[in-house]
Structure formats: C-alpha cells, structure tokens
Write a protein that holds these residues in place. Structure first.
Motif, short mmCIF file in Angstrom:
data_model
loop_
_atom_site.label_atom_id
_atom_site.label_comp_id
_atom_site.label_asym_id
_atom_site.label_seq_id
_atom_site.Cartn_x
_atom_site.Cartn_y
_atom_site.Cartn_z
N LYS A 18 9.80 1.64 -7.10
CA LYS A 18 10.58 2.85 -7.35
C LYS A 18 10.11 3.53 -8.64
O LYS A 18 9.97 4.75 -8.70
CB LYS A 18 12.07 2.50 -7.43
N GLY A 21 6.79 5.35 -8.13
CA GLY A 21 7.03 6.64 -7.47
C GLY A 21 7.61 7.66 -8.42
O GLY A 21 7.23 8.83 -8.41
N TYR A 22 8.52 7.22 -9.28
CA TYR A 22 9.14 8.10 -10.26
C TYR A 22 8.10 8.62 -11.25
O TYR A 22 8.04 9.83 -11.52
CB TYR A 22 10.25 7.34 -11.00
N THR A 24 4.91 8.92 -10.90
CA THR A 24 4.01 9.83 -10.21
C THR A 24 4.63 11.21 -10.02
O THR A 24 4.01 12.23 -10.33
CB THR A 24 3.61 9.24 -8.83
N SER A 25 5.87 11.24 -9.56
CA SER A 25 6.50 12.55 -9.34
C SER A 25 6.74 13.28 -10.66
O SER A 25 6.58 14.50 -10.74
CB SER A 25 7.78 12.42 -8.53
N GLU A 28 3.47 14.81 -11.88
CA GLU A 28 3.19 16.04 -11.15
C GLU A 28 3.99 17.20 -11.75
O GLU A 28 3.46 18.28 -11.99
CB GLU A 28 3.50 15.87 -9.67
N THR A 83 -2.01 4.52 -2.33
CA THR A 83 -1.57 5.90 -2.30
C THR A 83 -0.08 5.92 -2.64
O THR A 83 0.71 5.23 -2.00
CB THR A 83 -1.80 6.54 -0.92
N ILE A 84 0.26 6.66 -3.67
CA ILE A 84 1.65 6.78 -4.11
C ILE A 84 1.95 8.27 -4.22
O ILE A 84 1.28 8.99 -4.96
CB ILE A 84 1.89 6.07 -5.46
N ASN A 85 2.93 8.71 -3.45
CA ASN A 85 3.33 10.13 -3.42
C ASN A 85 2.13 11.06 -3.19
O ASN A 85 2.05 12.14 -3.77
CB ASN A 85 4.04 10.52 -4.71
N TYR A 87 -1.02 10.55 -4.05
CA TYR A 87 -2.10 10.42 -5.04
C TYR A 87 -2.83 9.09 -4.84
O TYR A 87 -2.19 8.06 -4.60
CB TYR A 87 -1.54 10.46 -6.47
#
Length: 155
Positions: A18, A21-22, A24-25, A28, A83-85, A87
């Motif tokens: 989690k 993912g956080y 990475t977002s 962005e 690959t995460i989100n 990327y």
C-alpha cells in the motif's frame, strides 16, 4: 498511541505494498504540481521511522530481489522488475531510521536529457533544487507532500 507518521509502523506486506502505491501516486502528483508533467518513476524507497520497523522492512525488501550496487550504509536497494500504478520500477529500497526524514519515502524520476532538464527546471521554483549529495540529482519537494522526488539521469 499518537501517530506521527502516515503509515508507520509498517509491519506486514499488505501495508508495505500500500505504501509503495501511495509513494508512486504522490510522486506523480508532485511532478505534475511542480513541473506540469508526468515523469517516469524507476525507484521507490520507504523511510523507516522505528528500529523494529526498519528490521522488518530490511528483511522484506531483501526478499524481493538481489541487492543493488547503489545500496549504501543508509539505504538498502534491491533490483526488481515490477509495475506499480503503471510505472516500471527497477529498484525498491528502505532507509535507516533518521529523525530528519519524516516523509513516507521517496522515489527517482529518470530522464534521458538530464543536462537539458536541469537547465530548464533548476530553481524554477523554490521546490526544485540541487540534491545535497550529488550534482547529478535534482530534488523535488513541497510542504504539502509527505514524499520526496529525485530527478536523475537514466541509468
């Protein structure tokens, strides 16, 4: 217990994923906010905030791939192909407990035209600056984000 950190202590793999993912977002969103563009993200590093959390994360990250040569006394990195989100992530890392790293973590944005990128963006805002430890790294930060981003030349 009063929580000082958004996710810590991280003590299971679901929470770790989690957090990845956080980060990475948020990376962005940070590049969009400061540079009005989506940069490629290739590395994610989680900042440990407690000694037991660091031990757990070190063991978990170690199990995800072979140790990378970019590891240091402060950060363990391993090679991955994930690959995460959306990327392509090449490295995962964990940083030792550091009272000056309150953020959730950080990540690298790789750019092929680093010299031109640097000329265009360095000091374009107070939130884009040279990284302390390297001339080939630009730090992106913002007080409304609890992550840091680093622009580097393509490896």
């Amino acid at each position: 217990m009063h929580r000082l950190y958004t996710f810590s202590p991280i003590n299971d793999e679901v929470a770790f994923n989690k957090v990845l993912g956080y980060i990475t977002s948020e990376l962005e969103k940070l590049s969009q906010e400061l540079l009005s563009q989506r940069l490629p993200i290739s590395m994610l590093k989680v900042f440990a905030h407690y000694p037991k959390e660091y031990t757990y994360l070190h063991n978990l990250v170690s199990s995800r791939g072979p140790k990378a040569s970019i590891s240091s006394d402060k950060s363990l990195y391993v090679h991955v192909d994930e690959t995460i989100n959306g990327y392509h992530i090449k490295y995962l890392g964990v940083r030792i407990v550091d009272p000056y790293r309150m953020q959730v973590g950080c990540g690298d944005y790789e750019v092929s035209d680093f010299v031109e990128f640097r000329k265009k963006y360095i000091h374009s805002t107070q939130f884009v600056r040279d990284a302390k430890d390297s001339v080939d790294m630009i730090e992106l930060w913002h007080p409304e984000f609890d992550i840091l981003g680093y622009v580097i030349p393509t490896r």
